[in-house]
Write a protein that holds these residues in place. Structure first.
Motif, PDB file in Angstrom:
ATOM      1  N   ALA B 183       4.715 -24.781 -23.303  1.00  0.00           N
ATOM      2  CA  ALA B 183       3.632 -23.921 -23.790  1.00  0.00           C
ATOM      3  C   ALA B 183       3.198 -24.302 -25.210  1.00  0.00           C
ATOM      4  O   ALA B 183       2.076 -23.988 -25.624  1.00  0.00           O
ATOM      5  N   LYS B 184       4.092 -24.969 -25.947  1.00  0.00           N
ATOM      6  CA  LYS B 184       3.744 -25.412 -27.304  1.00  0.00           C
ATOM      7  C   LYS B 184       3.625 -26.934 -27.385  1.00  0.00           C
ATOM      8  O   LYS B 184       3.773 -27.527 -28.467  1.00  0.00           O
ATOM      9  N   SER B 185       3.403 -27.568 -26.222  1.00  0.00           N
ATOM     10  CA  SER B 185       3.234 -29.037 -26.151  1.00  0.00           C
ATOM     11  C   SER B 185       4.399 -29.809 -26.756  1.00  0.00           C
ATOM     12  O   SER B 185       4.217 -30.813 -27.442  1.00  0.00           O
ATOM     13  N   ILE B 186       5.609 -29.299 -26.515  1.00  0.00           N
ATOM     14  CA  ILE B 186       6.810 -29.991 -26.995  1.00  0.00           C
ATOM     15  C   ILE B 186       7.399 -30.822 -25.860  1.00  0.00           C
ATOM     16  O   ILE B 186       7.519 -30.346 -24.736  1.00  0.00           O
ATOM     17  N   ASN B 187       7.748 -32.052 -26.165  1.00  0.00           N
ATOM     18  CA  ASN B 187       8.349 -32.960 -25.198  1.00  0.00           C
ATOM     19  C   ASN B 187       9.755 -32.455 -24.813  1.00  0.00           C
ATOM     20  O   ASN B 187      10.633 -32.351 -25.662  1.00  0.00           O
ATOM     21  N   PHE B 188       9.957 -32.163 -23.533  1.00  0.00           N
ATOM     22  CA  PHE B 188      11.247 -31.631 -23.063  1.00  0.00           C
ATOM     23  C   PHE B 188      12.390 -32.616 -23.320  1.00  0.00           C
ATOM     24  O   PHE B 188      13.559 -32.214 -23.414  1.00  0.00           O
ATOM     25  N   ASP B 189      12.046 -33.908 -23.424  1.00  0.00           N
ATOM     26  CA  ASP B 189      13.069 -34.934 -23.718  1.00  0.00           C
ATOM     27  C   ASP B 189      13.902 -34.590 -24.954  1.00  0.00           C
ATOM     28  O   ASP B 189      15.079 -34.957 -25.026  1.00  0.00           O
ATOM     29  N   ILE B 190      13.276 -33.919 -25.932  1.00  0.00           N
ATOM     30  CA  ILE B 190      13.999 -33.604 -27.176  1.00  0.00           C
ATOM     31  C   ILE B 190      15.242 -32.763 -26.888  1.00  0.00           C
ATOM     32  O   ILE B 190      16.240 -32.844 -27.597  1.00  0.00           O
ATOM     33  N   LEU B 191      15.180 -31.943 -25.816  1.00  0.00           N
ATOM     34  CA  LEU B 191      16.298 -31.043 -25.522  1.00  0.00           C
ATOM     35  C   LEU B 191      17.405 -31.690 -24.679  1.00  0.00           C
ATOM     36  O   LEU B 191      18.500 -31.140 -24.553  1.00  0.00           O
ATOM     37  N   LYS B 192      17.125 -32.849 -24.106  1.00  0.00           N
ATOM     38  CA  LYS B 192      18.075 -33.435 -23.143  1.00  0.00           C
ATOM     39  C   LYS B 192      19.438 -33.810 -23.733  1.00  0.00           C
ATOM     40  O   LYS B 192      20.469 -33.548 -23.102  1.00  0.00           O
ATOM     41  N   PRO B 193      19.479 -34.401 -24.932  1.00  0.00           N
ATOM     42  CA  PRO B 193      20.816 -34.690 -25.482  1.00  0.00           C
ATOM     43  C   PRO B 193      21.641 -33.419 -25.717  1.00  0.00           C
ATOM     44  O   PRO B 193      22.850 -33.414 -25.502  1.00  0.00           O
ATOM     45  N   LEU B 194      20.999 -32.337 -26.123  1.00  0.00           N
ATOM     46  CA  LEU B 194      21.712 -31.076 -26.343  1.00  0.00           C
ATOM     47  C   LEU B 194      22.248 -30.513 -25.027  1.00  0.00           C
ATOM     48  O   LEU B 194      23.362 -29.983 -24.957  1.00  0.00           O
ATOM     49  N   ILE B 195      21.444 -30.623 -23.971  1.00  0.00           N
ATOM     50  CA  ILE B 195      21.865 -30.178 -22.638  1.00  0.00           C
ATOM     51  C   ILE B 195      23.140 -30.911 -22.215  1.00  0.00           C
ATOM     52  O   ILE B 195      24.116 -30.309 -21.761  1.00  0.00           O
ATOM     53  N   LEU B 196      23.140 -32.218 -22.414  1.00  0.00           N
ATOM     54  CA  LEU B 196      24.295 -33.031 -22.030  1.00  0.00           C
ATOM     55  C   LEU B 196      25.512 -32.706 -22.883  1.00  0.00           C
ATOM     56  O   LEU B 196      26.628 -32.555 -22.378  1.00  0.00           O
ATOM     57  N   GLU B 197      25.301 -32.569 -24.187  1.00  0.00           N
ATOM     58  CA  GLU B 197      26.416 -32.300 -25.099  1.00  0.00           C
ATOM     59  C   GLU B 197      27.062 -30.939 -24.802  1.00  0.00           C
ATOM     60  O   GLU B 197      28.283 -30.790 -24.879  1.00  0.00           O
ATOM     61  N   THR B 198      26.224 -29.945 -24.445  1.00  0.00           N
ATOM     62  CA  THR B 198      26.732 -28.607 -24.118  1.00  0.00           C
ATOM     63  C   THR B 198      27.673 -28.664 -22.903  1.00  0.00           C
ATOM     64  O   THR B 198      28.712 -27.998 -22.876  1.00  0.00           O
ATOM     65  N   ALA B 199      27.294 -29.479 -21.920  1.00  0.00           N
ATOM     66  CA  ALA B 199      28.142 -29.635 -20.724  1.00  0.00           C
ATOM     67  C   ALA B 199      29.386 -30.458 -21.024  1.00  0.00           C
ATOM     68  O   ALA B 199      30.471 -30.180 -20.510  1.00  0.00           O
ATOM     69  N   ARG B 200      29.237 -31.461 -21.884  1.00  0.00           N
ATOM     70  CA  ARG B 200      30.379 -32.323 -22.232  1.00  0.00           C
ATOM     71  C   ARG B 200      31.446 -31.550 -22.983  1.00  0.00           C
ATOM     72  O   ARG B 200      32.630 -31.740 -22.791  1.00  0.00           O
ATOM     73  N   LYS B 201      30.977 -30.667 -23.887  1.00  0.00           N
ATOM     74  CA  LYS B 201      31.906 -29.950 -24.758  1.00  0.00           C
ATOM     75  C   LYS B 201      32.938 -29.159 -23.968  1.00  0.00           C
ATOM     76  O   LYS B 201      34.114 -29.132 -24.326  1.00  0.00           O
ATOM     77  N   VAL B 202      32.507 -28.494 -22.890  1.00  0.00           N
ATOM     78  CA  VAL B 202      33.453 -27.659 -22.148  1.00  0.00           C
ATOM     79  C   VAL B 202      34.339 -28.470 -21.201  1.00  0.00           C
ATOM     80  O   VAL B 202      35.156 -27.893 -20.476  1.00  0.00           O
ATOM     81  N   GLN B 203      34.205 -29.793 -21.238  1.00  0.00           N
ATOM     82  CA  GLN B 203      35.141 -30.617 -20.462  1.00  0.00           C
ATOM     83  C   GLN B 203      36.513 -30.628 -21.143  1.00  0.00           C
ATOM     84  O   GLN B 203      37.532 -30.853 -20.506  1.00  0.00           O
ATOM     85  N   TYR B 204      36.542 -30.413 -22.473  1.00  0.00           N
ATOM     86  CA  TYR B 204      37.825 -30.472 -23.181  1.00  0.00           C
ATOM     87  C   TYR B 204      38.063 -29.249 -24.083  1.00  0.00           C
ATOM     88  O   TYR B 204      39.054 -29.168 -24.793  1.00  0.00           O
ATOM     89  N   MET B 205      37.134 -28.294 -24.056  1.00  0.00           N
ATOM     90  CA  MET B 205      37.213 -27.110 -24.916  1.00  0.00           C
ATOM     91  C   MET B 205      36.793 -25.925 -24.039  1.00  0.00           C
ATOM     92  O   MET B 205      35.927 -26.081 -23.186  1.00  0.00           O
ATOM     93  N   SER B 206      37.394 -24.751 -24.214  1.00  0.00           N
ATOM     94  CA  SER B 206      36.984 -23.606 -23.391  1.00  0.00           C
ATOM     95  C   SER B 206      35.583 -23.166 -23.801  1.00  0.00           C
ATOM     96  O   SER B 206      35.188 -23.338 -24.958  1.00  0.00           O
TER      97      SER B 206
END
Lengths: 253, 253
Positions: B183-206
């Motif tokens: 809605a604000k013409s922001i490239n969704f790609d900018i959020l992709k590394p954060l999405i991945l990191e959020t999932a990675r973090k709980v692989q070794y941390m609760s």
């Protein structure tokens, strides 16, 4: 070679410092923190100080401090007309004192103390008031091998809000799943590959295309069974709201 | 060597077939689908059939079909006292006709047609009624280099429910972030590394330890600003409910 004075001693500052030190194109002239103890272990590595009057002349002054501290700290800086950037996702560029050449250098990532990050994968969102500074900040980011995006204040604040959804809220759904499975003595490890795959999928496919499951299929029998299994009222409310949201996105009633 | 007859032609069946073919320890004797067209491209690769009466003798009959089809298909199988397992996360083991040696072989993952999966990373949840069959199914899973977990029906159904939270609901939060940023013409790609990191973090941390952000900090100013930025009422409701959930988990009011 870009010379940088880094201000702040939190997670963002620490991660930035380490990334800067690894770049052959960046010289960290000085690291400032009002609590010198927090950075004293780096004393052999760079010039550290807790005195703003000692700050050296640099190409960029980077404020990696809490949102509330940006305005006052920028005001107290004992110089003017130099490039000063903050690293916040939500603070306005105008929070910086107007005696400076103001900018924002916002790395969009979740910085934990313990998490090891590949800094080059972090997107850097840049905003400037004076156009020539764009190039300097882009060079700073590319010296870290990061992609840069030029975005305005409204876009940055919207990104920060979106980040809450894909990071904090997503993590809370992991937490809810942890609670639900713990209650039945299920090893949370079983869910970890699915968590990773769900995040991986949207790296090359839109979330719309990636959606599956009972809500999308409008599988009423399964939804009813799931709601019956949920004992916690708040978990139930989350299930109902997100099921309704998926149905709306995918045109179910 | 374990001999398998695979029944079904959906995403789970296709992924299983490919994984079985790669294992030196598994022999896919036959692949059955009532719609032969769906598997006819594999005719040179294995025996395919759409006639239940043609089914060969095998160590395991694996029903990778929709939940609703399990009961009838297992009833129609023209033999008894052989090992028959379904692959569903939510169907009961008792949905299988009692003339068989009944079992469940549930790979916990999201199977899309197009997504390339590393099968060895998928956990396999196993349930049996006759104890000796546990070993055979564990061997089948380990021939795919998968970890196995022995779980009962209630645990499996709870896992299936948990999977909805970490997969479908998480993906919907990605979708909401996509809508907000679009809605604000922001490239969704900018959020992709954060999405991945959020999932990675709980692989070794609760997930509890991994949480950060305004709700956990009870940062009322930011929460208020975010709610003001949200234009869609349902997005607002999701923000409020998940913020309340984080606050409750982390002892804020």
């Amino acid at each position: 070679m870009i010379s940088v004075v880094l201000l702040g001693a939190g997670n963002v500052a620490s991660h930035l410092y380490r990334a800067f030190k690894e770049s052959a194109n960046i010289d960290v002239l000085q690291w400032y923190s009002r609590s010198i103890d927090k950075i004293s272990s780096y004393a052999n590595d760079t010039h550290i100080t807790d005195h703003l009057n000692d700050l050296k002349q640099a190409d960029i002054y980077l404020l990696a401090v809490s949102d509330d501290a940006i305005s006052k700290l920028s005001e107290k800086l004992p110089f003017d007309n130099r490039l000063v950037a903050h690293c916040s996702g939500s603070a306005s560029i105008h929070d910086l004192d107007k005696k400076h050449q103001r900018a924002v250098f916002y790395p969009l990532q979740s910085f934990s103390k313990d998490a090891d990050l590949t800094f080059s994968e972090i997107p850097i969102c840049i905003e400037v008031l004076e156009k020539p500074n764009l190039k300097i900040l882009q060079e700073l980011a590319s010296s870290l091998h990061c992609k840069t995006y030029k975005i305005n204040t409204e876009q940055r604040q919207t990104l920060h809000l979106s980040a809450v959804f894909v990071n904090n809220f997503v993590n809370q759904l992991y937490r809810v799943a942890h609670e639900i499975s713990d209650a039945k003595s299920i090893n949370f490890d079983i869910l970890k590959p699915l968590i990773l795959e769900t995040a991986r999928k949207v790296q090359y496919m839109s979330p719309y295309m990636a959606q599956t499951g009972p809500a999308k299929r409008n599988d009423k029998k399964t939804i009813k069974r799931h709601l019956k299994l949920l004992e916690n009222e708040q978990h139930k409310a989350i299930y109902e709201l997100l099921t309704a949201s998926i149905k709306k996105t995918h045109g179910q009633r």
